[in-house]
Design an enzyme around this catalytic site. Structure first.
Site, PDB file in Angstrom:
ATOM      1  CB  SER A 203      -0.859  -0.033   1.260  1.00  0.00           C
ATOM      2  OG  SER A 203      -1.475   1.193   1.470  1.00  0.00           O
TER       3      SER A 203
ATOM      4  CE1 TYR B 105      -4.217  -2.969   5.653  1.00  0.00           C
ATOM      5  CE2 TYR B 105      -3.600  -0.679   5.244  1.00  0.00           C
ATOM      6  CZ  TYR B 105      -3.931  -1.935   4.774  1.00  0.00           C
ATOM      7  OH  TYR B 105      -3.951  -2.171   3.414  1.00  0.00           O
TER       8      TYR B 105
ATOM      9  CE  LYS C 180      -1.606  -4.530   3.457  1.00  0.00           C
ATOM     10  NZ  LYS C 180      -1.855  -5.850   2.906  1.00  0.00           N
TER      11      LYS C 180
HETATM   12  P1  NAD Z   1     -11.094  -7.120   1.038  1.00  0.00           P
HETATM   13  O1  NAD Z   1     -11.331  -7.104   2.512  1.00  0.00           O
HETATM   14  O2  NAD Z   1     -12.238  -6.868   0.142  1.00  0.00           O
HETATM   15  O3  NAD Z   1     -10.417  -8.509   0.601  1.00  0.00           O
HETATM   16  C1  NAD Z   1      -9.608  -9.257   1.467  1.00  0.00           C
HETATM   17  C2  NAD Z   1     -10.133 -10.687   1.453  1.00  0.00           C
HETATM   18  O4  NAD Z   1      -9.289 -11.486   2.269  1.00  0.00           O
HETATM   19  C3  NAD Z   1     -11.562 -10.818   2.006  1.00  0.00           C
HETATM   20  O5  NAD Z   1     -12.338 -11.563   1.102  1.00  0.00           O
HETATM   21  C4  NAD Z   1     -11.370 -11.566   3.323  1.00  0.00           C
HETATM   22  O6  NAD Z   1     -12.476 -12.394   3.609  1.00  0.00           O
HETATM   23  C5  NAD Z   1     -10.112 -12.341   3.054  1.00  0.00           C
HETATM   24  N1  NAD Z   1      -9.326 -12.677   4.245  1.00  0.00           N
HETATM   25  C6  NAD Z   1      -8.932 -11.872   5.252  1.00  0.00           C
HETATM   26  N2  NAD Z   1      -8.214 -12.572   6.155  1.00  0.00           N
HETATM   27  C7  NAD Z   1      -8.144 -13.845   5.695  1.00  0.00           C
HETATM   28  C8  NAD Z   1      -7.547 -15.027   6.179  1.00  0.00           C
HETATM   29  N3  NAD Z   1      -6.882 -15.064   7.337  1.00  0.00           N
HETATM   30  N4  NAD Z   1      -7.677 -16.159   5.448  1.00  0.00           N
HETATM   31  C9  NAD Z   1      -8.359 -16.163   4.276  1.00  0.00           C
HETATM   32  N5  NAD Z   1      -8.949 -15.076   3.778  1.00  0.00           N
HETATM   33  C10 NAD Z   1      -8.842 -13.927   4.477  1.00  0.00           C
HETATM   34  O7  NAD Z   1      -9.905  -6.076   0.762  1.00  0.00           O
HETATM   35  P2  NAD Z   1      -9.352  -5.519  -0.624  1.00  0.00           P
HETATM   36  O8  NAD Z   1      -9.665  -4.075  -0.680  1.00  0.00           O
HETATM   37  O9  NAD Z   1      -9.697  -6.411  -1.737  1.00  0.00           O
HETATM   38  O10 NAD Z   1      -7.791  -5.608  -0.307  1.00  0.00           O
HETATM   39  C11 NAD Z   1      -7.002  -6.703  -0.726  1.00  0.00           C
HETATM   40  C12 NAD Z   1      -5.578  -6.486  -0.263  1.00  0.00           C
HETATM   41  O11 NAD Z   1      -5.091  -5.266  -0.789  1.00  0.00           O
HETATM   42  C13 NAD Z   1      -5.410  -6.403   1.247  1.00  0.00           C
HETATM   43  O12 NAD Z   1      -4.188  -7.020   1.586  1.00  0.00           O
HETATM   44  C14 NAD Z   1      -5.312  -4.920   1.498  1.00  0.00           C
HETATM   45  O13 NAD Z   1      -4.589  -4.623   2.666  1.00  0.00           O
HETATM   46  C15 NAD Z   1      -4.580  -4.464   0.268  1.00  0.00           C
HETATM   47  N6  NAD Z   1      -4.799  -3.052  -0.065  1.00  0.00           N
HETATM   48  C16 NAD Z   1      -6.075  -2.596  -0.221  1.00  0.00           C
HETATM   49  C17 NAD Z   1      -6.284  -1.257  -0.520  1.00  0.00           C
HETATM   50  C18 NAD Z   1      -7.677  -0.710  -0.643  1.00  0.00           C
HETATM   51  O14 NAD Z   1      -7.848   0.506  -0.524  1.00  0.00           O
HETATM   52  N7  NAD Z   1      -8.695  -1.510  -0.902  1.00  0.00           N
HETATM   53  C19 NAD Z   1      -5.190  -0.401  -0.691  1.00  0.00           C
HETATM   54  C20 NAD Z   1      -3.895  -0.921  -0.546  1.00  0.00           C
HETATM   55  C21 NAD Z   1      -3.716  -2.254  -0.233  1.00  0.00           C
HETATM   56  C1  WQD Z   2      -9.550   9.451   0.975  1.00  0.00           C
HETATM   57  C2  WQD Z   2      -9.794  10.932   1.286  1.00  0.00           C
HETATM   58  C3  WQD Z   2     -10.367  11.379   3.559  1.00  0.00           C
HETATM   59  C4  WQD Z   2     -14.227   9.431   3.658  1.00  0.00           C
HETATM   60  C5  WQD Z   2      -7.077   4.437   3.114  1.00  0.00           C
HETATM   61  C6  WQD Z   2      -6.028   3.739   3.920  1.00  0.00           C
HETATM   62  C7  WQD Z   2      -4.864   3.363   3.062  1.00  0.00           C
HETATM   63  C8  WQD Z   2      -5.318   2.588   1.826  1.00  0.00           C
HETATM   64  C9  WQD Z   2      -6.465   3.233   1.141  1.00  0.00           C
HETATM   65  C10 WQD Z   2      -5.066   0.257   2.244  1.00  0.00           C
HETATM   66  C11 WQD Z   2      -9.188  11.374   2.611  1.00  0.00           C
HETATM   67  C12 WQD Z   2     -11.495  11.752   2.632  1.00  0.00           C
HETATM   68  C13 WQD Z   2     -13.011   9.911   3.232  1.00  0.00           C
HETATM   69  C14 WQD Z   2     -15.258  10.350   3.987  1.00  0.00           C
HETATM   70  C15 WQD Z   2     -13.794  12.147   3.381  1.00  0.00           C
HETATM   71  N1  WQD Z   2      -5.779   1.296   2.174  1.00  0.00           N
HETATM   72  N2  WQD Z   2     -12.799  11.249   3.093  1.00  0.00           N
HETATM   73  N3  WQD Z   2     -15.000  11.682   3.813  1.00  0.00           N
HETATM   74  O1  WQD Z   2      -7.358   7.580   3.720  1.00  0.00           O
HETATM   75  O2  WQD Z   2      -6.346   7.690   1.403  1.00  0.00           O
HETATM   76  O3  WQD Z   2      -6.494   5.561   2.519  1.00  0.00           O
HETATM   77  O4  WQD Z   2      -7.494   3.564   2.067  1.00  0.00           O
HETATM   78  O5  WQD Z   2      -3.881   0.121   2.216  1.00  0.00           O
HETATM   79  O6  WQD Z   2      -3.989   2.633   3.846  1.00  0.00           O
HETATM   80  O7  WQD Z   2      -5.600   4.621   4.958  1.00  0.00           O
HETATM   81  O8  WQD Z   2      -8.579   6.618   1.702  1.00  0.00           O
HETATM   82  O9  WQD Z   2     -10.891   6.629   0.945  1.00  0.00           O
HETATM   83  O10 WQD Z   2     -10.423   6.641   3.427  1.00  0.00           O
HETATM   84  O11 WQD Z   2      -9.947   8.684   2.102  1.00  0.00           O
HETATM   85  O12 WQD Z   2     -13.616  13.365   3.259  1.00  0.00           O
HETATM   86  O13 WQD Z   2     -16.357   9.982   4.418  1.00  0.00           O
HETATM   87  O14 WQD Z   2     -11.208  11.136   1.411  1.00  0.00           O
HETATM   88  O15 WQD Z   2     -10.243  12.318   4.589  1.00  0.00           O
HETATM   89  O16 WQD Z   2      -8.718  12.654   2.455  1.00  0.00           O
HETATM   90  P1  WQD Z   2      -7.149   6.957   2.406  1.00  0.00           P
HETATM   91  P2  WQD Z   2     -10.031   7.066   2.060  1.00  0.00           P
END
Ligand code: NAD
Ligand code: WQD
Length: 345
Positions: A127, A152, A156
């Protein structure tokens, strides 16, 4: 023979879109998920899009023995994409041990089992959170890693270190760490998308739920940041574009094209978009008004961050393609689908 790829967390948001793209590219993805943050109905959505019944095993990646049995059952897996993790930043502050246990134990189990079962390649979901507030924008992969602001984020950073140390110790292993910026949108078919648990923390699901009438108004957290319109800036990346990067990463490893045992790529668009800009782009793309009010800054928010994507563009040969407008429409299309399925309660 189609190449088998284990997709942990494959019924989740990014995982499900990646399963579709793997199928489109001729791979056989095998999903392992414990459904802790996803729904089994996602499998139907994947089948509707691809015509292929996904292989699914309900396994918790924290369970070493169950995973070991899984690898015995499915011989010949060539790569792993590890999405399985808990991802709610706020929850991780309240329940740090849940995050350390789930995110790190799952990864360690997979890494321990890889050499045992002859699997050499892993793609990991990292991330942009690892960069914190970067001193220089856009952020390159060489930008310093800043102290994590949540458990969290720590998981990562630690996961990246654990993978690098393991790859160093086992000469056959290779890894690609993908640092996602802000994934948004849904599959254009409207068959799969994001399913936030309860009140969304992330911006776009809150916007679409407000547009749907499920939330009264969006709260924009802060309009006094040092940005042009005072709101925060992010790099919003279409989830299908993001999914495609995983296919490219898997192919790169299987074709022995990696230049280093551990490669790191930023996955974003390279364009910073403010919160106010996103809301007005949504209104313009969909014709639906989003009531909002300005609220105090949210604790721990980064002021501005967007990616330098040139390394991913040139070396990985991947570039985000979809327009913001189409991405926002896809999110609205998906929200409307959920509304017709679940109603507005
Ligand atoms: P998500 O929660 O939709 O998907 C994660 C999946 O993993 C879920 O289906 C959950 O049931 C499963 N899971 C969790 N723990 C588990 C375990 N112990 N065993 C088996 N399955 C398990 O999340 P996402 O948004 O699809 O994110 C996927 C990955 O990408 C995560 O590692 C997340 O940290 C990373 N990521 C997400 C974002 C984002 O904003 N969505 C940003 C950066 C990184
Ligand atoms: C984006 C912007 C909020 C909701 C998070 C995790 C990051 C990554 C992605 C996994 C910010 C603003 C949001 C609302 C708002 N995940 N906001 N009103 O904070 O960039 O990142 O998700 O790795 O680790 O921290 O994403 O979508 O929460 O927010 O004004 O109701 O929108 O303040 O500026 P963020 P976000």
């Amino acid at each position: 023979m189609k190449k088998k790829v284990l997709v942990t967390g494959g019924t989740g948001y990014i995982g499900s879109h990646t399963v579709v793209e793997l199928m489109n590219a001729g791979f056989t993805p095998i999903i392992v998920d414990n459904l802790s943050n996803s729904n089994i109905s996602v499998l139907e959505g994947i089948k509707k899009i691809t015509g292929i019944e996904p292989i699914f095993e309900n396994i918790d990646c924290k369970d070493y023995i169950a995973l070991d049995r899984f690898f015995e059952k499915y011989q010949g897996i060539e790569a792993i994409i590890n999405f399985a993790a808990s991802k709610a930043v706020g929850e991780s502050v309240e329940k740090p041990l849940l995050y350390y246990r789930n995110n790190l134990m799952s990864l360690v189990n997979l890494l321990e089992l890889m050499p045992k079962h002859g699997i050499n390649n892993i793609v990991f979901s990292s991330s942009c959170t690892v960069y914190g507030q970067p001193d220089v924008l856009p952020v390159t992969e060489q930008s310093p890693i800043k102290p994590a602001t949540s458990p969290y984020g720590s998981t990562k950073q630690m996961s990246e270190t654990i993978i690098a140390d393991t790859v160093y110790a086992y000469s056959n292993l290779k890894a690609i760490l993908l640092r996602y910026f802000n994934p948004i949108g849904a599959h254009p078919s409207g068959e799969i998308g994001e399913l936030p648990n309860g009140i969304p923390n992330n911006l776009l699901p809150y916007v679409t739920q407000t547009a749907r009438g499920l939330r009264e108004k969006l709260r924009v957290f802060g309009d006094d940041y040092n940005t042009e319109d005072g709101s925060c800036i992010r790099d919003f990346i279409n989830v299908v574009d993001l999914a495609k990067a995983h296919v490219v990463a898997v192919k790169r490893m299987l074709e022995n094209k990696s230049e280093k045992p551990v490669e790191i790529f930023n996955l974003g668009t390279g364009r910073g978009v403010s919160v106010f800009e996103l809301v007005s782009a949504f209104e313009k793309a969909t014709g639906v008004k989003v009531p909002f009010e300005v609220a105090p800054r949210r604790d721990g928010d980064i002021e501005k961050v967007w990616a330098d994507t040139s390394y991913a563009n040139e070396v990985l040969g991947w570039k985000a393609q979809e327009t913001l407008e189409n991405t926002l429409r896809s999110a609205w299309n998906w929200e409307q689908k959920l509304m017709s399925r679940d109603g507005n309660s």
